[in-house]
Design an enzyme around this catalytic site. Structure first.
Site, PDB file in Angstrom:
ATOM      1  N   ASP A   1      40.786  14.756  45.100  1.00  0.00           N
ATOM      2  CA  ASP A   1      40.127  14.455  43.829  1.00  0.00           C
ATOM      3  C   ASP A   1      38.751  15.110  43.840  1.00  0.00           C
ATOM      4  O   ASP A   1      38.276  15.553  44.896  1.00  0.00           O
ATOM      5  CB  ASP A   1      40.009  12.949  43.620  1.00  0.00           C
TER       6      ASP A   1
ATOM      7  N   LYS B   1      49.466   7.129  36.540  1.00  0.00           N
ATOM      8  CA  LYS B   1      48.592   5.968  36.381  1.00  0.00           C
ATOM      9  C   LYS B   1      48.241   5.772  34.919  1.00  0.00           C
ATOM     10  O   LYS B   1      48.366   6.686  34.092  1.00  0.00           O
ATOM     11  CB  LYS B   1      47.314   6.130  37.208  1.00  0.00           C
TER      12      LYS B   1
ATOM     13  N   GLY C   1      35.946   3.903  44.016  1.00  0.00           N
ATOM     14  CA  GLY C   1      37.035   3.978  44.980  1.00  0.00           C
ATOM     15  C   GLY C   1      38.316   3.298  44.552  1.00  0.00           C
ATOM     16  O   GLY C   1      39.327   3.389  45.252  1.00  0.00           O
TER      17      GLY C   1
ATOM     18  N   GLY D   1       6.792   4.834  35.067  1.00  0.00           N
ATOM     19  CA  GLY D   1       8.018   5.561  35.407  1.00  0.00           C
ATOM     20  C   GLY D   1       8.031   7.015  35.003  1.00  0.00           C
ATOM     21  O   GLY D   1       8.965   7.745  35.352  1.00  0.00           O
TER      22      GLY D   1
ATOM     23  N   GLN E   1      31.988  12.762  31.062  1.00  0.00           N
ATOM     24  CA  GLN E   1      31.966  12.577  29.602  1.00  0.00           C
ATOM     25  C   GLN E   1      32.052  13.958  28.936  1.00  0.00           C
ATOM     26  O   GLN E   1      31.139  14.414  28.269  1.00  0.00           O
ATOM     27  CB  GLN E   1      30.696  11.837  29.190  1.00  0.00           C
TER      28      GLN E   1
END
Length: 325
Positions: A231, A203, A237, A47, A106
């Site tokens: 957004d 929300k 979703g 990898g 983050q």
């Protein structure tokens, strides 16, 4: 004794692309009328990523474009290795183009013992040798301050609003933020759409459960109006589809979902396809394969914006001027 210098050095632009989103890189290259530098890139059996540029890059103004799409860590590592290769090959300046900035969500600590991974990303690019970052619609604008150098924060809003005005400009519009945190972005949208009224979805979200939120109620006037629900990205979703359902339940005539980054993870396609929204508008900052396309999806190209910004940086012009009017 005659001088060894035969001519005055001139600036030379070179565009480099990783393997994550070559279609977008080719589109940018065509608009700039340059060729993407041939690159040898492959993965070892375990990898590890190998990169080597097939042409000399000494003294060039290098632009390295790579979208951080799935598998996101491979895309990031490949771009870091490309930057390191350019630095060690004596590129004069290295500008990193990030149509989608990985780990941007983050950007702060919600709970104890959490990382601020968006800052770590900026540190990695600086350590690798990046002189400048160019990115589109960061999750929060404060991320610009994480990188110790110039950051060009490009906005996709002019491209998106142009489409919305053309298709829905004659309707009664309301711009809707899916949560209170995106109100400032929604305000900019409202100004661009002839000072359309604003609304937002209240929300709640459990920080221990990623990609899960609950739309509680609509704040603002949406009855009988076409709601432009804006957004920065759509991942699974869930949030945006719940918001669209809440708007229709409150009497909205239509809902148009608009987002810059189409992450489209897991159940996103089925949710959007079966949602109450009449159209889903995104850009191609991330690759959208045929398996992720559906009838009500509209994909607008971000390449003209990236090409204009790249030309402005190369020519030491103003990037901010791209967003006037």
């Amino acid at each position: 004794m005659s001088s060894l210098l035969k001519q005055t050095p001139t600036k030379k632009i070179m565009l480099f692309s990783g393997r994550a989103h070559p279609t977008l890189a080719e589109e940018v290259a065509n608009l700039l009328e340059v060729e993407i530098v041939p690159t040898t890139a492959y993965d070892f059996a375990n990898g590890e990523i190998y990169i080597r540029f097939d042409e000399s890059v000494r003294g060039c103004d290098a632009f390295v474009i790579q979208s951080h799409n799935e598998p996101i860590n491979d895309a990031i590592m490949e771009q870091l290795i490309m930057i390191d290769a350019l630095k060690r090959a004596s590129a004069k300046r290295i500008t990193v183009i990030l149509p989608f900035y990985g780990y941007a969500r983050q950007d702060k600590k919600h709970l104890g013992r959490e990382p601020i991974s968006a800052r770590l990303m900026a540190d990695l690019f600086l350590t690798a040798g990046a002189d400048r970052l160019m990115t589109v619609d960061l999750h929060t604008a404060q991320i610009q301050g994480f990188f110790d150098g110039p950051v060009d924060h490009l906005l996709a809003m002019p491209i998106l609003t142009r489409h919305v005005k053309k298709k829905y400009g004659k309707r009664d519009l309301t711009v809707v933020s899916p949560d209170a945190g995106r109100i400032k972005v929604a305000e900019s949208w409202a100004n661009s759409l002839a000072n359309a009224p604003l609304a937002f979805i209240h929300k709640t979200r459990d920080p221990r459960k990623p990609n899960e939120s609950k739309a509680n109620r609509v704040v603002g006037e949406v009855e009988g109006r076409t709601c432009i629900l804006v957004d920065d990205l759509i991942d699974t979703g869930g949030t945006i589809v719940q918001a669209a359902e809440a708007l229709m339940a409150d009497g909205a005539e239509d809902v148009v979902i608009v987002a810059t980054h189409a992450v489209f993870s897991g159940p996103a396609i089925d949710r959007l396809k079966n949602s109450t929204a009449c159209e889903v508008i995104v850009t191609n900052t991330l690759p959208i394969g045929d398996e992720k396309r559906f009838d009500k999806l509209t994909v607008l190209s971000i390449a003209p914006l990236l090409a204009q910004a790249t030309a402005a940086v190369f020519e030491d012009g103003s990037v901010t001027s791209l967003f006037k009017n």
